[in-house]
Design a protein around this motif. Structure first.
Motif, PDB file in Angstrom:
ATOM      1  N   UNK A   1       0.669  -0.861  -0.082  1.00 21.95           N
ATOM      2  CA  UNK A   1       0.139   0.079  -0.031  1.00 21.95           C
ATOM      3  C   UNK A   1       1.260   1.558   0.010  1.00 21.95           C
ATOM      4  N   UNK A   2       0.475   2.646  -0.662  1.00 23.46           N
ATOM      5  CA  UNK A   2       1.139   3.688  -0.831  1.00 23.46           C
ATOM      6  C   UNK A   2      -0.071   4.877  -0.010  1.00 23.46           C
ATOM      7  N   UNK A   3      -0.154   5.161   1.414  1.00 23.66           N
ATOM      8  CA  UNK A   3      -0.503   6.176   1.165  1.00 23.66           C
ATOM      9  C   UNK A   3      -0.129   7.396   1.069  1.00 23.66           C
ATOM     10  N   UNK A   4      -1.034   8.905   0.374  1.00 23.21           N
ATOM     11  CA  UNK A   4      -0.943   9.845   0.009  1.00 23.21           C
ATOM     12  C   UNK A   4      -1.727  10.476   0.709  1.00 23.21           C
ATOM     13  N   UNK A   5      -1.491  11.434   1.635  1.00 26.20           N
ATOM     14  CA  UNK A   5      -2.435  12.330   2.273  1.00 26.20           C
ATOM     15  C   UNK A   5      -2.087  13.970   1.361  1.00 26.20           C
ATOM     16  N   UNK A   6      -2.859  14.669   1.132  1.00 25.16           N
ATOM     17  CA  UNK A   6      -2.770  15.245   0.401  1.00 25.16           C
ATOM     18  C   UNK A   6      -1.538  15.622  -0.517  1.00 25.16           C
ATOM     19  N   UNK A   7      -1.230  14.746  -0.792  1.00 32.06           N
ATOM     20  CA  UNK A   7      -0.022  14.925  -1.795  1.00 32.06           C
ATOM     21  C   UNK A   7       0.330  15.932  -3.024  1.00 32.06           C
ATOM     22  N   UNK A   8       1.916  17.030  -3.108  1.00 34.37           N
ATOM     23  CA  UNK A   8       1.868  17.411  -3.993  1.00 34.37           C
ATOM     24  C   UNK A   8       2.708  16.425  -4.879  1.00 34.37           C
ATOM     25  N   UNK A   9       1.491  16.257  -6.530  1.00 36.36           N
ATOM     26  CA  UNK A   9       2.281  15.470  -7.084  1.00 36.36           C
ATOM     27  C   UNK A   9       2.623  15.979  -8.670  1.00 36.36           C
ATOM     28  N   UNK A  10       2.247  17.379  -8.760  1.00 37.98           N
ATOM     29  CA  UNK A  10       2.599  18.062 -10.072  1.00 37.98           C
ATOM     30  C   UNK A  10       3.625  19.308  -9.618  1.00 37.98           C
ATOM     31  N   UNK A  11       4.772  19.284  -9.843  1.00 39.59           N
ATOM     32  CA  UNK A  11       5.603  21.116  -9.655  1.00 39.59           C
ATOM     33  C   UNK A  11       5.598  21.198 -11.177  1.00 39.59           C
ATOM     34  N   UNK A  12       5.094  20.772 -12.353  1.00 41.89           N
ATOM     35  CA  UNK A  12       5.471  21.354 -12.980  1.00 41.89           C
ATOM     36  C   UNK A  12       4.412  22.706 -13.450  1.00 41.89           C
ATOM     37  N   UNK A  13       3.339  22.103 -13.297  1.00 40.01           N
ATOM     38  CA  UNK A  13       2.573  23.087 -13.584  1.00 40.01           C
ATOM     39  C   UNK A  13       2.279  24.397 -12.484  1.00 40.01           C
ATOM     40  N   UNK A  14       1.813  25.548 -13.635  1.00 40.45           N
ATOM     41  CA  UNK A  14       2.315  27.081 -12.539  1.00 40.45           C
ATOM     42  C   UNK A  14       0.998  26.665 -11.470  1.00 40.45           C
ATOM     43  N   UNK A  15       1.761  27.327 -10.203  1.00 40.04           N
ATOM     44  CA  UNK A  15       1.217  27.112  -8.961  1.00 40.04           C
ATOM     45  C   UNK A  15      -0.423  28.161  -8.814  1.00 40.04           C
ATOM     46  N   UNK A  16      -0.900  29.305  -9.387  1.00 36.37           N
ATOM     47  CA  UNK A  16      -1.107  30.435  -9.435  1.00 36.37           C
ATOM     48  C   UNK A  16      -2.549  30.037 -10.216  1.00 36.37           C
ATOM     49  N   UNK A  17      -2.647  28.869 -11.102  1.00 35.24           N
ATOM     50  CA  UNK A  17      -3.466  27.659 -12.086  1.00 35.24           C
ATOM     51  C   UNK A  17      -4.017  26.914 -10.657  1.00 35.24           C
ATOM     52  N   UNK A  18      -3.341  26.550  -9.774  1.00 37.42           N
ATOM     53  CA  UNK A  18      -3.993  25.026  -9.066  1.00 37.42           C
ATOM     54  C   UNK A  18      -4.844  25.950  -8.395  1.00 37.42           C
TER      55      UNK A  18
END
Length: 227
Positions: free
Chosen positions: A93-110
């Motif tokens: 199992x892998x447990x991902x608790x509110x993970x950060x998964x995409x650092x390539x996108x512009x942060x302001x577009x999240x």
């Protein structure tokens, strides 16, 4: 960039008791002194060591799980990718608790919530990103942005927790959909009325529900015959 093992001690003890498992709290090095990919490879090496020490320390090497929250969730997803790639051992199992998964996108577009002060603001997330992965080209690497991995098939089953108001909410949702589409067993639960860090900061009822879900998922993955 932030955090230390002691802040997760209570949660680790909770998992040890309620999931009936040995828990290793990993003290990986932090950015900016040790930027990407140092924490990913360090965490993988700890996991490999845990696997190798099973006979000596008396636990089952074939029942391993990993987990992390926020940046730790990103590292968890990256380590799961390395486990698949290197095939030195397997994960239950892998447990991902509110993970950060995409650092390539512009942060302001999240996922920016209008008229609300988010715990993880655009400015803070951008600062963390630049400190952890200073080279923009590296942010496209799957170990920095697991959501961008071209092939997720064969990864360990995943439990993904997202928060309604979290800046990282949508990438958690998308990763769950992408994993499921590629044949990975996924449980995804979003917690209404919560923000980034809620399993540590509250509200209490949502945090308790999340802790129980994670412990139950770990127990079922690590003790399938008893589930």
């Amino acid at each position: 960039m932030l955090g230390y093992p002691l802040q997760d001690d209570r949660l680790c003890r909770y998992f040890a008791q309620h999931a009936q498992c040995l828990v290793v709290n990993v003290d990986y090095t932090l950015a900016p002194e040790h930027p990407f990919p140092a924490p990913v490879y360090q965490s993988y090496e700890v996991l490999k060591w845990v696997h190798e020490q099973a006979t000596t320390l008396g636990y089952d090497a074939d029942r391993l799980a990993i987990g992390g929250r926020s940046a730790g969730g990103s590292i968890t997803a990256a380590v799961a990718l390395l486990v698949k790639e290197r095939q030195e051992f397997a994960l239950a199992l892998q447990v991902l608790d509110y993970p950060s998964l995409n650092l390539a996108d512009r942060t302001e577009e999240k996922h920016v919530v209008p008229r609300k002060n988010q715990v993880l603001s655009v400015e803070l997330a951008s600062f963390f990103k630049h400190m952890y992965v200073p080279c923009p080209a590296d942010r496209l690497h799957p170990l920095a942005s697991p959501l961008l991995a071209p092939d997720l098939s064969g990864l360990a089953p995943a439990l993904i927790l997202t928060a309604e108001y979290d800046l990282l909410r949508d990438e958690g949702r998308e990763y769950a959909r992408k994993l499921q589409a590629q044949g990975v067993a996924v449980t995804h639960q979003e917690f209404a009325g919560t923000d980034h860090g809620f399993t540590l900061l509250g509200p209490k009822a949502a945090a308790q529900q999340a802790w129980e879900l994670m412990a139950t998922s770990l127990r079922q993955a690590l003790h399938p015959s008893a589930a």
